[in-house]
Write a protein that holds these residues in place. Structure first.
Motif, short mmCIF file in Angstrom:
data_model
loop_
_atom_site.label_atom_id
_atom_site.label_comp_id
_atom_site.label_asym_id
_atom_site.label_seq_id
_atom_site.Cartn_x
_atom_site.Cartn_y
_atom_site.Cartn_z
N TYR A 189 0.87 -1.18 0.00
CA TYR A 189 0.00 0.00 0.00
C TYR A 189 0.90 1.22 0.00
N ASN A 190 0.64 2.17 -0.86
CA ASN A 190 1.40 3.41 -0.87
C ASN A 190 0.63 4.47 -1.64
N LEU A 191 1.15 5.68 -1.66
CA LEU A 191 0.48 6.80 -2.31
C LEU A 191 0.12 6.51 -3.76
N PHE A 192 0.99 5.81 -4.48
CA PHE A 192 0.75 5.52 -5.89
C PHE A 192 -0.09 4.26 -6.09
N GLU A 193 0.08 3.28 -5.21
CA GLU A 193 -0.60 1.98 -5.37
C GLU A 193 -1.56 1.77 -4.19
N GLN A 194 -2.75 2.34 -4.33
CA GLN A 194 -3.72 2.30 -3.23
C GLN A 194 -4.74 1.18 -3.39
N HIS A 195 -4.78 0.57 -4.55
CA HIS A 195 -5.69 -0.57 -4.76
C HIS A 195 -4.85 -1.83 -4.94
N PRO A 196 -5.21 -2.92 -4.26
CA PRO A 196 -6.38 -3.09 -3.37
C PRO A 196 -6.08 -2.88 -1.89
N PHE A 258 5.18 19.50 -3.23
CA PHE A 258 4.66 20.27 -2.09
C PHE A 258 4.80 19.52 -0.77
N LEU A 259 5.05 18.22 -0.81
CA LEU A 259 5.19 17.44 0.42
C LEU A 259 6.57 17.59 1.06
N LYS A 260 7.52 18.10 0.31
CA LYS A 260 8.87 18.25 0.84
C LYS A 260 9.01 19.56 1.60
N TRP A 261 9.54 19.47 2.81
CA TRP A 261 9.86 20.65 3.61
C TRP A 261 11.38 20.69 3.75
N GLU A 262 11.99 21.67 3.16
CA GLU A 262 13.44 21.74 3.15
C GLU A 262 14.01 21.67 4.57
N ALA A 270 7.73 11.86 3.80
CA ALA A 270 6.33 12.21 3.61
C ALA A 270 5.50 11.00 3.18
N ALA A 271 6.09 10.14 2.34
CA ALA A 271 5.38 8.93 1.90
C ALA A 271 5.06 8.03 3.09
N LEU A 272 5.96 7.98 4.06
CA LEU A 272 5.72 7.18 5.26
C LEU A 272 4.71 7.87 6.17
N GLN A 273 4.80 9.18 6.30
CA GLN A 273 3.84 9.92 7.13
C GLN A 273 2.43 9.83 6.56
N TRP A 274 2.31 9.77 5.25
CA TRP A 274 0.99 9.60 4.63
C TRP A 274 0.36 8.29 5.11
N GLU A 310 -2.76 18.77 3.14
CA GLU A 310 -1.84 17.95 2.33
C GLU A 310 -2.47 16.60 2.02
N LEU A 311 -3.13 16.00 3.00
CA LEU A 311 -3.79 14.71 2.78
C LEU A 311 -4.90 14.84 1.73
N GLU A 312 -5.65 15.92 1.79
CA GLU A 312 -6.72 16.14 0.82
C GLU A 312 -6.16 16.33 -0.59
N LYS A 313 -5.05 17.06 -0.68
CA LYS A 313 -4.44 17.28 -2.00
C LYS A 313 -3.90 15.95 -2.56
N CYS A 314 -3.35 15.12 -1.70
CA CYS A 314 -2.87 13.80 -2.14
C CYS A 314 -4.03 12.97 -2.68
N ALA A 315 -5.17 13.02 -2.00
CA ALA A 315 -6.34 12.27 -2.44
C ALA A 315 -6.83 12.78 -3.79
N GLU A 316 -6.81 14.10 -3.97
CA GLU A 316 -7.24 14.68 -5.25
C GLU A 316 -6.30 14.26 -6.38
#
Length: 346
Positions: A189-196, A258-262, A270-274, A310-316
């Protein structure tokens, strides 16, 4: 590092775990025992307490590495391993990630757990997973009664399943969650591969089941370090993916800047925090294969959590496939082996 407790157990795991497949199988490069143990020691120093192995990884090597690294620190770690593949009677060379015969009979499962305990040099396995089960095993009452008996004997503290992507796992995962409510389900499961993966998570809602998430960076893509010139070595499993996977993935990554904070949060963190924003997830198991990566991922729980915006933008972005068209992956059905899936992808 932060920690989570598995419901109805006293098992506390680090939010970031260490998957032994990277250092014991050769699929992500070759490691000597000394190199592997050194990396595991650094992981514990950084607060990682969960170590996920499988008896079939390196034909027992992953479990032996845990014993070698932590024999004197057994009380400091949580051991997860898997059984179900009969490598004991497999003839011929083990080639990559190709499947071999499975055996989920009560007799074999008891045997396999006893052998794992010997390799681990311990008297109890904290999290035991049935490795890549099919629907027959989900519905096999004798198998689940056997697991309860083994737990009652004190040889395991909790149990569940680990599911693979190329052998049919959506319906197995959902049905197992609904019918058996295991302590743990390990799946991709990850940001790119959410199914299944999301469907499996949803099937555990309201239950005591927790997910262990592997491939949280979509085979490294969500670390944000690949370029169009990236070439994977012939022995690396990523070399079997079509080039379109690399090119399209790089395009998607650009939408996540936008998920990166310098200085405060990398894309890999960020991928793990998601994932960790979901309390149905017990721990994440990133692919760790060098000290720098280890330090980055181990510190992910201490990086800024993703905001609701940020979570909403990721979902969009996910709903729009991150702006990439014609990105339909090969559809793998039934019990296709990984070797067949790779061949189909090529």
């Amino acid at each position: 590092m932060k920690y989570r407790i598995f419901p109805n157990t006293n098992i506390k795991v680090s939010e970031v775990g260490f998957g032994l497949w990277t250092i014991s199988t050769g699929w992500w490069g070759q490691y000597t025992d000394a190199q592997a143990v050194e990396l595991m020691h650094k992981a514990l120093d950084l607060g990682i307490t969960l170590y996920d192995a499988a008896d079939t990884y390196g034909n027992g090597r992953s479990e032996k590495l845990i014993a070698q690294a932590f024999k004197s620190k057994r009380d400091k770690i949580v051991i997860a391993t898997k059984v179900g593949y009969d490598f004991y009677h497999h003839d011929g060379e083990r080639k990559g990630q190709r499947e071999i015969a499975q055996d989920f009979s009560p007799k074999f499962i008891k045997f396999a757990i006893d052998e794992a305990l010997k390799r681990l040099e311990t008297d109890v396995i904290d999290i035991l997973q049935l490795h890549n089960i099919r629907m027959d095993q989900v519905d096999d009452d004798a198998l689940w009664e056997t697991m309860e008996q083994i737990k009652a004997s004190g040889k395991i503290r909790s149990f569940g399943i680990a599911l693979g992507p190329a052998i049919g796992w959506l319906y197995e995962g959902k049905r197992c969650a609904e019918k058996r409510a295991p302590h743990v389900i390990q799946h991709i499961y990850n940001l790119f591969e959410q199914h299944p993966g999301r469907d499996i998570l949803d099937a555990t809602s309201g239950q005591q089941t927790r997910s262990l998430i592997r491939v949280p960076h979509s085979s490294g893509m969500l670390e944000g370090k690949y370029t169009e010139e990236t070439v994977f070595p012939p022995g690396d499993h990523r070399s079997h993916r079509p080039r379109s996977w690399l090119i399209n993935g790089i395009k998607k990554i650009k939408t996540l800047e936008f998920l990166k904070w310098e200085g405060k949060r990398t894309l890999g963190q960020a991928a793990l925090q998601w994932l960790l924003a979901d309390d149905r997830i017990g721990s994440v198991l990133p692919n760790i294969y060098d000290a720098g990566q280890l330090a980055e991922f181990a510190s992910a729980p201490d990086s800024p959590p993703l905001s609701s915006e940020e979570l909403e933008k990721c979902a969009e972005l996910y709903s729009k496939n991150f702006g990439v068209e014609n990105d339909d992956p090969p559809k793998f059905k039934g019990t296709m082996t990984l070797a067949a899936a790779v061949a189909a992808a090529e």
